[in-house]
Motif scaffolding. Structure first.
Motif, mmCIF file in Angstrom:
data_model
loop_
_atom_site.group_PDB
_atom_site.id
_atom_site.type_symbol
_atom_site.label_atom_id
_atom_site.label_comp_id
_atom_site.label_asym_id
_atom_site.label_seq_id
_atom_site.Cartn_x
_atom_site.Cartn_y
_atom_site.Cartn_z
ATOM 1 N N LYS A 95 14.074 -36.628 -14.524
ATOM 2 C CA LYS A 95 15.107 -37.667 -14.436
ATOM 3 C C LYS A 95 16.471 -37.057 -14.125
ATOM 4 O O LYS A 95 17.261 -37.629 -13.364
ATOM 5 C CB LYS A 95 15.175 -38.462 -15.746
ATOM 6 N N VAL A 96 16.756 -35.910 -14.716
ATOM 7 C CA VAL A 96 18.008 -35.212 -14.431
ATOM 8 C C VAL A 96 18.112 -34.908 -12.941
ATOM 9 O O VAL A 96 19.131 -35.166 -12.290
ATOM 10 C CB VAL A 96 18.100 -33.907 -15.258
ATOM 11 N N GLY A 97 17.051 -34.352 -12.382
ATOM 12 C CA GLY A 97 17.049 -34.030 -10.953
ATOM 13 C C GLY A 97 17.172 -35.262 -10.085
ATOM 14 O O GLY A 97 17.893 -35.263 -9.078
ATOM 15 N N ASP A 98 16.490 -36.343 -10.466
ATOM 16 C CA ASP A 98 16.540 -37.571 -9.667
ATOM 17 C C ASP A 98 17.908 -38.243 -9.742
ATOM 18 O O ASP A 98 18.400 -38.786 -8.736
ATOM 19 C CB ASP A 98 15.464 -38.550 -10.139
ATOM 20 N N MET A 350 23.039 -38.446 -18.963
ATOM 21 C CA MET A 350 21.947 -37.806 -19.710
ATOM 22 C C MET A 350 22.421 -36.485 -20.316
ATOM 23 O O MET A 350 21.771 -35.443 -20.195
ATOM 24 C CB MET A 350 20.746 -37.572 -18.784
ATOM 25 N N GLY A 351 23.566 -36.536 -20.971
ATOM 26 C CA GLY A 351 24.220 -35.321 -21.433
ATOM 27 C C GLY A 351 23.387 -34.455 -22.355
ATOM 28 O O GLY A 351 23.347 -33.227 -22.208
ATOM 29 N N THR A 416 18.766 -32.721 -33.815
ATOM 30 C CA THR A 416 17.802 -33.636 -33.201
ATOM 31 C C THR A 416 18.367 -34.106 -31.862
ATOM 32 O O THR A 416 19.509 -34.558 -31.792
ATOM 33 C CB THR A 416 17.548 -34.863 -34.100
ATOM 34 N N TRP A 417 17.564 -34.010 -30.806
ATOM 35 C CA TRP A 417 18.037 -34.348 -29.472
ATOM 36 C C TRP A 417 17.757 -35.811 -29.137
ATOM 37 O O TRP A 417 16.779 -36.391 -29.591
ATOM 38 C CB TRP A 417 17.361 -33.450 -28.424
ATOM 39 N N ARG A 418 18.619 -36.376 -28.324
ATOM 40 C CA ARG A 418 18.480 -37.772 -27.909
ATOM 41 C C ARG A 418 17.252 -37.927 -27.007
ATOM 42 O O ARG A 418 16.967 -37.074 -26.170
ATOM 43 C CB ARG A 418 19.750 -38.209 -27.170
ATOM 44 N N ASP A 419 16.559 -39.037 -27.171
ATOM 45 C CA ASP A 419 15.339 -39.309 -26.413
ATOM 46 C C ASP A 419 15.657 -40.282 -25.277
ATOM 47 O O ASP A 419 16.053 -41.415 -25.507
ATOM 48 C CB ASP A 419 14.286 -39.921 -27.345
ATOM 49 N N TYR A 420 15.474 -39.825 -24.038
ATOM 50 C CA TYR A 420 15.790 -40.643 -22.862
ATOM 51 C C TYR A 420 14.548 -41.273 -22.235
ATOM 52 O O TYR A 420 14.594 -41.713 -21.086
ATOM 53 C CB TYR A 420 16.518 -39.794 -21.808
ATOM 54 N N THR A 421 13.458 -41.330 -22.980
ATOM 55 C CA THR A 421 12.212 -41.862 -22.431
ATOM 56 C C THR A 421 12.387 -43.274 -21.880
ATOM 57 O O THR A 421 11.837 -43.615 -20.819
ATOM 58 C CB THR A 421 11.110 -41.869 -23.513
ATOM 59 N N ALA A 422 13.141 -44.112 -22.567
ATOM 60 C CA ALA A 422 13.287 -45.519 -22.167
ATOM 61 C C ALA A 422 14.257 -45.718 -21.012
ATOM 62 O O ALA A 422 14.356 -46.832 -20.476
ATOM 63 C CB ALA A 422 13.744 -46.350 -23.366
#
Length: 670
Positions: A95-98, A350-351, A416-422
């Protein structure tokens, strides 16, 4: 309420850990101007040659120590993103790359024109009444488009165990209400230029009467500016805490459709009460909504949409947006390279996904451990200082020490890292990506309502060159990116490290005891824990700081606002004083070595001045003076060192020297 500074922050050597052999100062002697006496102009003495020989890069409004670290950080992030494009390690990295690729595809953006805005423009065109306006204001808040007021989720300032919704004034395109209302010739010209900019943007957006509509937008924003609170008024957390039951909101903004707003904002049924930061503004805004013709509001909302969307459209929009907001307002002649802007888009969207890789590559565990140790050293120095204060009563000292003991330091990165799945990212849809990322963050905050406080949450990413104190959590936070040279040099002797990094760690701790932070107790609640006599003694000291900094004139005709910058000036002075005490404690009674012809005490203060090495364009300085609670860097140095007894001892500053301030006029707080 988070007050954040772009400042040096980092880690120094542990007490008892030897520096590199032979020791180095950590200071660049070639930056200095030794033709100037330290006793007459300390900032020039430490930074004069650098100031004379350095040009502000064409794509920056200012440049200095922070800019150097930022440049290094953004290059590191770029390499992470490039790797994510070539060989993504997981779905998040893909997602970062896109997201980055969607920004870099300029040809596609040119071909699309304003087509991505079609749904939003249709929403605006479909407005028929006040209820539709209420829904649009709520919608705009979720997708990053400005509106007359915004909705924010944070801790209740008087019950830090709960999340609350706060309404705050917004809706202006210029940096501050003074830009609309001041008779100053420069601000009058800014208004002329702003009007022309709005017209050009509306014309790019297809407005057939862009000239007339631009005038209506400026007139409406001016009316909003007239009823807004000043930035000084907004510094008062007690005045800004106005608890209102949802059922009583109509008394705050009569006629505004709160049901429509709360439903669209997705908070209906989630809260029984809200906090209204500026009640008089909300009442005035409701009057403007009633008295201003609907077509004018539609034009205003179209303008705000174009303004917010400009960086993600074709070249004409990008260039026009940059020409006014960067070149005209802040004097920046050249746009940043597109790849840097692309990194910023990913960082904003998406920091923490970037940060997770960043700390693995650039922030070893040993660095975090050493930073934690220095913070403990500074806290110990604060404890000693508070315990021996002559002006504070035993009752208030006890409360201050309890608050200090309750501080939570966060170093480097979250546990704990943030979840960007959604979060959905489409490589071919930049505008949609930015909107969805903004809404993702909005809903992440809305979903906090009714849940326990997340004390592990970070308000900055690890790669942010910054630091902050949050009074609601009573926490000090130091991201990984600032924990590097020139703010901290692991090969250097302790002195300059304490002066640079130690002073700013001390600065952040001091925010817990500045004129705002001192109104919160150790649990993060607005609670008066001071005696009347202590209030009076503290007020006298802060009044002296207001007067001192108000005399500074970074740009001819524009003085520092000593009231607006008071909290940061308290923290600068206090942080420097405490860091000096911590440095002296670290010596264990031994004499520091002389390095590069400077004693340890001299290198300490030199490290502080070096940390604030900076040049700034005049228009950018004016914008900062009007809108930023931080003083201009040179004044942060000159204003703080003259209040430090150790500075006079280190450089033998005497009456007759230009830096000399009589002892009875020096402001010493902690």
């Amino acid at each position: 309420m988070k007050r954040q500074i772009v400042a040096a922050i980092g880690f120094a050597l542990l007490t008892g850990v030897a520096a590199a052999s032979p020791p180095v100062s950590g200071l660049d002697q070639s930056d200095m101007d030794k033709s100037v006496r330290a006793q007459d102009d300390f900032y020039q003495y430490i930074n004069g040659h650098w100031l004379a020989t350095t040009q502000i890069p064409a794509d920056k409004q200012s440049y200095g120590s922070g800019g150097m670290v930022y440049d290094k950080s953004i290059e590191n992030l770029h390499s992470i993103i490039e790797q994510a494009q070539k060989q993504p390690a997981n779905a998040g990295q893909r997602k970062v790359g896109d997201l980055y690729a969607s920004f870099m595809d300029e040809a596609k953006l040119e071909a699309l024109g304003t087509a991505p805005l079609t749904p939003e423009l249709a929403r605006i065109d479909g407005i028929k009444d006040g209820s539709d306006i209420a829904r649009l204001i709520a919608h705009n808040g979720s997708v990053g488009v400005d509106a007359p007021f915004g909705l924010y989720v944070h801790q209740d300032n008087k019950d830090s165990t709960k999340y609350v919704v706060d309404f705050g004034q917004s809706g202006l395109g210029l940096p501050d209400r003074d830009y609309y209302l001041s008779d100053d010739a420069k601000f009058k010209q800014f208004r002329i230029d702003y009007l022309a900019h709005i017209e050009r943007m509306l014309k790019l957006g297809g407005d057939a009467d862009a000239h007339g509509d631009a005038a209506k937008v400026l007139a409406l924003e001016t009316e909003l500016a007239k009823i807004q609170w000043t930035k000084v008024e907004n510094r008062d957390p007690v005045k800004a805490y106005n608890k209102v039951q949802v059922a009583d909101l109509d008394s705050i903004a009569p006629g505004f459709d709160w049901k429509a707003f709360l439903t669209e904002a997705r908070v209906a049924g989630k809260v029984d009460y809200v906090i209204v930061s500026q009640p008089s503004y909300m009442k005035g805004m409701a009057g403007l909504l009633k008295d201003t013709p609907l077509p004018v509001w539609k034009t205003y909302f179209r303008w705000q949409l174009l303004h917010a969307s400009a960086p993600y459209l074709g070249k004409a929009f990008v260039d026009e947006n940059f020409a006014f907001f960067s070149t005209t307002l802040r004097g920046v002649p050249e746009q940043r390279p597109r790849w840097k802007r692309g990194v910023s888009v990913v960082e904003n969207g998406m920091g923490e996904q970037l940060g997770q890789v960043y700390v693995t590559k650039y922030f070893p565990p040993a660095a975090k451990a050493r930073a934690q140790e220095l913070v403990r050293n500074l806290q110990a120095a604060y404890k000693e200082s508070i315990s021996t204060l002559a002006w504070m009563s035993p009752e208030t000292k006890q409360q201050a020490l309890a608050k200090l003991a309750a501080f939570t330091p966060k170093i480097g990165y979250p546990d704990t890292w943030r979840d960007y799945t959604a979060l959905r990212i489409d490589r071919d849809d930049l505008y949609g990506n930015v909107g969805r990322a903004t809404e993702f963050e909005y809903m992440r905050n809305i979903n906090k309502l009714g849940k326990p406080i997340d004390r592990a949450e970070w308000g900055m990413t690890p790669q942010t060159v910054n630091a902050y104190y949050n009074p609601e959590l009573n926490e000090i936070v130091f991201p990984a990116a600032i924990l590097q040279p020139p703010f901290f040099d692991p090969k250097a002797d302790d002195a300059a490290n304490y002066g640079a990094i130690g002073a700013v760690i001390g600065h952040e701790i001091s925010h817990g005891f500045d004129d705002q932070g001192a109104q919160y107790d150790g649990a993060g609640n607005l609670h008066d824990w001071w005696t009347k006599a202590d209030h009076e003694a503290f007020a006298a000291k802060t009044k002296a700081l207001v007067d001192e900094y108000s005399a500074f004139e970074p740009v001819k005709g524009y003085h520092i606002n000593g009231e607006l910058t008071l909290g940061e000036n308290i923290a600068d002075n206090s942080g420097l004083a405490i860091a000096y005490k911590a440095y002296k404690i670290s010596l264990h009674g031994k004499k520091a070595p002389v390095i590069d012809g400077m004693t340890g005490e001299q290198r300490f203060f030199a490290g502080y001045a070096r940390a604030w090495q900076n040049k700034i364009r005049d228009n950018a300085a004016i914008a900062q003076i009007k809108s930023d609670p931080h003083s201009i860097p040179v004044d942060r140095v000159m204003g703080a060192v003259v209040n430090q007894p150790g500075f006079y001892e280190a450089f033998d500053v005497k009456p007759g020297d230009k830096m000399y301030v009589a002892p009875e006029k020096r402001v010493i707080i902690w």
